[in-house]
Design a protein around this motif. Structure first.
Motif, short mmCIF file in Angstrom:
data_model
loop_
_atom_site.label_atom_id
_atom_site.label_comp_id
_atom_site.label_asym_id
_atom_site.label_seq_id
_atom_site.Cartn_x
_atom_site.Cartn_y
_atom_site.Cartn_z
N ARG A 59 0.83 -1.21 0.00
CA ARG A 59 0.00 0.00 0.00
C ARG A 59 0.86 1.25 0.00
O ARG A 59 0.45 2.29 -0.49
N ARG A 60 2.06 1.12 0.57
CA ARG A 60 2.96 2.26 0.68
C ARG A 60 3.46 2.73 -0.69
O ARG A 60 3.94 3.85 -0.83
N PHE A 61 3.39 1.85 -1.67
CA PHE A 61 3.93 2.17 -3.00
C PHE A 61 2.83 2.19 -4.07
O PHE A 61 3.13 2.30 -5.26
N ALA A 63 -0.13 3.20 -6.57
CA ALA A 63 -0.47 4.38 -7.37
C ALA A 63 -1.84 4.10 -8.01
O ALA A 63 -2.00 3.10 -8.69
N PRO A 64 -2.83 4.94 -7.79
CA PRO A 64 -2.73 6.18 -6.99
C PRO A 64 -2.58 5.88 -5.50
O PRO A 64 -2.87 4.78 -5.06
N ASN A 65 -2.16 6.88 -4.74
CA ASN A 65 -1.93 6.71 -3.32
C ASN A 65 -3.24 6.37 -2.61
O ASN A 65 -4.24 7.06 -2.78
N SER A 67 -3.38 5.75 0.86
CA SER A 67 -3.12 5.84 2.29
C SER A 67 -4.35 6.21 3.10
O SER A 67 -4.65 5.59 4.12
#
Length: 197
Positions: A59-61, A63-65, A67
């Motif tokens: 999830r940290r990488f 795209a799209p974000n 978070s």
């Protein structure tokens, strides 16, 4: 591996961890590392506990974000409270994190310096906490065999004093309201940050 190479080179080790056990557990659940809680806690993408996600650490990488939309869901409050109580008790034992790293096979034999995330970043949230963070960063530098100049460290940190706001747990826990009630009943409310999404 990396740990073996660090050991051979006798690299000075600093062990860092979160003092807020709810933050730590939530992060473990979102990254799918809380294996013992898989039946009672899982990562969710969206607003439904049924929408389990397998992004985990990735999830940290993403795209799209994602978070803000990626949260932990705790389905069993008694299991959550028990785990948090055990984590809090463990963290009161001096050197617990260094011992954990050894048990996980990292093999560090030399004494390691332990520092918390909260100590290192306190200055970013509250101006009055700058001295606390300066002391923590000086401990890190000393562990790396660098003689710290507290004035220089303070000057470097001062540029970011008060630059962040602590996010409420509703940002990272889907059923934050339910979790808050459970923690209050168990006397663990100090770990919960209120506020809306």
């Amino acid at each position: 591996g990396v740990a073996a190479a660090l050991l051979r080179l006798r690299v000075p080790v600093v062990s860092g961890w979160r003092a807020n056990v709810l933050d730590r557990l939530t992060c473990l659940v979102r990254d799918c590392w809380a294996k013992s809680m898989r039946r009672t806690a899982w990562p969710v993408l969206g607003d439904s506990p049924k929408r389990r996600s397998d992004l985990c650490f990735q999830r940290r990488f993403a795209a799209p974000n994602v978070s803000r939309a990626y949260r932990a869901y705790f389905s069993n409050m008694s299991a959550l409270v028990s785990r948090l109580q055990a984590m809090a008790k463990e963290r009161r034992r001096p050197g617990w994190h260094t011992q954990l790293l050894r048990e996980l096979g990292f093999g560090f034999r030399d004494a390691t310096t332990e520092v918390t995330y909260e100590e290192l970043t306190a200055f970013e949230y509250e101006r009055t906490q700058l001295p606390r963070s300066v002391a923590a960063w000086c401990r890190v530098l000393e562990a790396w065999r660098v003689s710290p100049n507290a004035t220089t460290v303070e000057r470097a940190l001062a540029r970011r004093v008060g630059s962040r706001t602590r996010a409420p747990h509703a940002h990272t826990i889907l059923n934050a309201a339910e979790v808050r009630v459970a923690l209050e009943a168990a006397g663990l409310s100090r770990y919960f940050r209120p506020g809306g999404v």
